[in-house]
Design a protein around this motif. Structure first.
Motif, PDB file in Angstrom:
ATOM      1  N   ALA A  60      44.616  38.698  32.908  1.00 60.98           N
ATOM      2  CA  ALA A  60      43.407  39.537  32.984  1.00 60.98           C
ATOM      3  C   ALA A  60      42.513  39.154  34.167  1.00 60.98           C
ATOM      4  CB  ALA A  60      42.616  39.462  31.685  1.00 60.98           C
ATOM      5  N   TYR A  61      42.404  37.839  34.446  1.00 65.39           N
ATOM      6  CA  TYR A  61      41.550  37.463  35.570  1.00 65.39           C
ATOM      7  C   TYR A  61      42.118  37.995  36.877  1.00 65.39           C
ATOM      8  CZ  TYR A  61      38.753  34.879  38.934  1.00 65.39           C
ATOM      9  OH  TYR A  61      37.917  34.564  39.977  1.00 65.39           O
ATOM     10  N   LEU A  64      41.386  41.720  36.995  1.00 72.72           N
ATOM     11  CA  LEU A  64      39.974  42.035  37.247  1.00 72.72           C
ATOM     12  C   LEU A  64      39.607  41.699  38.690  1.00 72.72           C
ATOM     13  CD1 LEU A  64      37.339  43.114  36.137  1.00 72.72           C
ATOM     14  CD2 LEU A  64      36.872  40.865  35.128  1.00 72.72           C
ATOM     15  N   LEU A  65      40.151  40.585  39.200  1.00 73.43           N
ATOM     16  CA  LEU A  65      39.882  40.224  40.590  1.00 73.43           C
ATOM     17  C   LEU A  65      40.535  41.221  41.545  1.00 73.43           C
ATOM     18  CD1 LEU A  65      38.516  38.071  42.378  1.00 73.43           C
ATOM     19  CD2 LEU A  65      40.668  36.784  42.335  1.00 73.43           C
ATOM     20  N   THR A  68      38.298  44.139  41.603  1.00 76.70           N
ATOM     21  CA  THR A  68      37.059  43.832  42.322  1.00 76.70           C
ATOM     22  C   THR A  68      37.289  43.837  43.830  1.00 76.70           C
ATOM     23  OG1 THR A  68      36.310  42.467  40.470  1.00 76.70           O
ATOM     24  CG2 THR A  68      35.233  42.104  42.584  1.00 76.70           C
ATOM     25  N   ARG A  69      38.443  43.330  44.235  1.00 73.34           N
ATOM     26  CA  ARG A  69      38.730  43.240  45.666  1.00 73.34           C
ATOM     27  C   ARG A  69      39.226  44.562  46.245  1.00 73.34           C
ATOM     28  NH1 ARG A  69      41.631  37.245  46.080  1.00 73.34           N
ATOM     29  NH2 ARG A  69      39.678  36.062  45.994  1.00 73.34           N
ATOM     30  N   VAL A  76      36.422  49.857  38.254  1.00 73.91           N
ATOM     31  CA  VAL A  76      36.488  49.526  36.829  1.00 73.91           C
ATOM     32  C   VAL A  76      35.333  50.206  36.081  1.00 73.91           C
ATOM     33  CG1 VAL A  76      36.429  47.679  35.119  1.00 73.91           C
ATOM     34  CG2 VAL A  76      37.549  47.316  37.332  1.00 73.91           C
ATOM     35  N   ASP A  78      35.403  50.189  32.462  1.00 73.97           N
ATOM     36  CA  ASP A  78      35.199  49.307  31.307  1.00 73.97           C
ATOM     37  C   ASP A  78      36.365  48.333  31.211  1.00 73.97           C
ATOM     38  OD1 ASP A  78      33.724  48.312  29.148  1.00 73.97           O
ATOM     39  OD2 ASP A  78      34.799  49.514  27.684  1.00 73.97           O
ATOM     40  N   VAL A  79      36.083  47.174  30.609  1.00 75.68           N
ATOM     41  CA  VAL A  79      37.108  46.171  30.293  1.00 75.68           C
ATOM     42  C   VAL A  79      36.900  45.781  28.836  1.00 75.68           C
ATOM     43  CG1 VAL A  79      38.081  43.918  30.872  1.00 75.68           C
ATOM     44  CG2 VAL A  79      36.950  45.266  32.652  1.00 75.68           C
ATOM     45  N   THR A  80      37.968  45.784  28.045  1.00 73.59           N
ATOM     46  CA  THR A  80      37.825  45.427  26.627  1.00 73.59           C
ATOM     47  C   THR A  80      37.926  43.917  26.449  1.00 73.59           C
ATOM     48  OG1 THR A  80      40.191  45.480  26.154  1.00 73.59           O
ATOM     49  CG2 THR A  80      38.992  47.573  25.998  1.00 73.59           C
ATOM     50  N   VAL A 126      44.318  42.789  27.273  1.00 75.35           N
ATOM     51  CA  VAL A 126      43.010  43.187  27.800  1.00 75.35           C
ATOM     52  C   VAL A 126      43.207  44.530  28.505  1.00 75.35           C
ATOM     53  CG1 VAL A 126      41.145  42.603  29.398  1.00 75.35           C
ATOM     54  CG2 VAL A 126      42.298  40.787  28.095  1.00 75.35           C
ATOM     55  N   PHE A 128      41.955  47.716  30.821  1.00 79.76           N
ATOM     56  CA  PHE A 128      41.067  48.119  31.913  1.00 79.76           C
ATOM     57  C   PHE A 128      41.058  49.640  31.979  1.00 79.76           C
ATOM     58  CE2 PHE A 128      40.492  44.012  34.052  1.00 79.76           C
ATOM     59  CZ  PHE A 128      41.469  43.271  33.421  1.00 79.76           C
ATOM     60  N   ARG A 166      44.256  44.233  48.946  1.00 80.16           N
ATOM     61  CA  ARG A 166      43.942  42.810  49.091  1.00 80.16           C
ATOM     62  C   ARG A 166      44.477  42.095  47.849  1.00 80.16           C
ATOM     63  NH1 ARG A 166      37.866  40.366  49.445  1.00 80.16           N
ATOM     64  NH2 ARG A 166      38.566  38.218  49.668  1.00 80.16           N
TER      65      ARG A 166
END
Lengths: 277, 277
Positions: A60-61, A64-65, A68-69, A76, A78-80, A126, A128, A166
């Motif tokens: 998940a990290y 999410l990264l 973000t990048r 994003v 929402d994230v559960t 998780v 997204f 990226r």
């Protein structure tokens, strides 16, 4: 990288129900939960649709990264929390059942396209929810920009590009784009109107020559349907929420669930909520 | 929650150098690396400044999720790989030395305000660079909106509100806002211009009555300096990048590094890059 496997989206696009554009998001989710399938373009008009990607918590990290990048293809919404199938964006929704069709991925390979993923669910998943370009099509229409694939009753064509996202941790992959032919007189409005919606991909990533993105033939999209341009139309390319699926194919996490392209999650949010001004 | 500890920002704001607004970001970072300290408002004008928060990798997912779920106070401009002190936003920068002043937090308590954090650095630190409202002040000025704290040579006043952020894992905390008094005739422009900059807090979270945010006395900010309003001015509140520091205080991770309020990181990015249209 092998071409992305087109399965469900290859069949002709048929609006799931003549009245579907007037459904509430709750009604749409309920119909899909009961087994109705099909592309969601135009369903519950005015309500925000979202791409889904669910990965094990261990990934998940990185996901999410990665988002973000790469905010243009992966905005994003929402994230559960791990294991949860509910989202703040849709009251009473069940992310395991409420999409028309899913894709199940193992080690980066598409293995199944079920209409319900309760049997595949894991307590560590998780989810997204990623913005979708269906949201900005209302803004294009309102600004008078013709939308050729809608005029022609087709799914939007999507292409895997040679532009790399990226990377983030173990995740890497190419950007996927959607393409809409736009008459030159409407180009400025198309750029401006979508720019005001950064949470749903924002302004185009490229206008004009498809080869600049490594796209050889506009008539052979990797996802969705070919669309007929009118004389003088300029191909305009927007970053696409199918990009996380391309990252799954390139990076091979052990497990992932996604929506099937074009068959999105219907949220309760209204499209105009994502317009910045 | 106890009031946030004001330390460095309580002293009068002095522009670090009369020429500082014309410095390149590289020059600014170099001066700060050599020990120069002070608020960065107006330094390297036109270049984007950023809030810094660095947490151990074990807390990085919670922090990234907290930012994702609270994009107005915590718009993420970049996230480093664990242990890295470089960023894609500033060529040759060292996040351990290039800010004018830092804050060191242990178990949610402010323990030190050094000008260099090399002695505090850890191999597992993940750094988040968060958008800063200094970026939108150029847009306000360009639109003719008077900026009272700049006119008065002060740091912008910031307040801890009673509005809670959406929690993420172990992180929770109140939203922090910055306040600018705006003449009614300029209110529309102020809202619109900042709305076009969603990566640096976007449009205001509230206009008017401070008590709606639980703010009792505009003359006593939690951070920064009080500012003198002109008759008729409306207090306008924007989400503030000090919010992650409030989350650190409320949630008590074992360790964190941040910038000192008002003493930001200078990136090479240009403010207009973050304008959506």
């Amino acid at each position: 990288m092998a071409p992305l496997a087109p399965v469900a989206e290859d069949r002709p696009v048929v609006l799931v129900d003549e009245q579907a554009h007037a459904w509430s998001p709750r009604t749409a989710r309920s119909r899909f939960r009961q087994g109705l399938t099909g592309p969601t373009a135009g369903v519950a008009a005015g309500h925000t649709q979202a791409n889904l990607i669910a990965v094990p918590a261990d990934w998940a990290y990185d996901m999410l990264l990665f988002c973000t990048r790469n905010p243009q293809p992966c905005p994003v919404l929402d994230v559960t929390d791990a294991g949860s199938w509910t989202t703040a964006l849709a009251d009473g929704a069940d992310l395991r059942t409420d999409l028309p069709r899913y894709r199940v991925w193992r080690d980066g390979e598409l293995v199944e396209e079920p209409t319900d993923v309760r049997a595949h669910w894991r307590d560590d998943l998780v989810s997204f929810l990623i913005g979708c370009s269906f949201t900005f099509e209302w803004a294009l229409s309102a600004a008078g920009v013709p939308i050729r694939h809608v005029e022609q009753g087709r799914n939007v064509p999507m292409f895997v590009t040679t532009r790399q996202c990226r990377p983030a941790g173990r995740l890497r992959g190419p950007m996927v784009v959607s393409m809409r032919p736009v008459p030159p007189a409407h180009l400025d409005a198309a750029i401006r109107e979508t720019g005001l919606l950064p949470a749903v991909h924002g302004s185009p990533v490229h206008c004009g020559d498809p080869s600049a993105l490594g796209i050889g033939d506009l008539g052979r999209p990797d996802f969705g349907d070919p669309v007929q341009a009118q004389p003088g139309d300029i191909p305009v390319f927007w970053a696409c929420g199918v990009t996380p699926q391309a990252a799954v194919m390139a990076s091979r996490p052990p497990f992932a669930l996604t929506h099937a392209p074009g068959q999105m999650f219907l949220t309760d949010a209204r499209d105009e909520q994502y317009r910045v001004v």
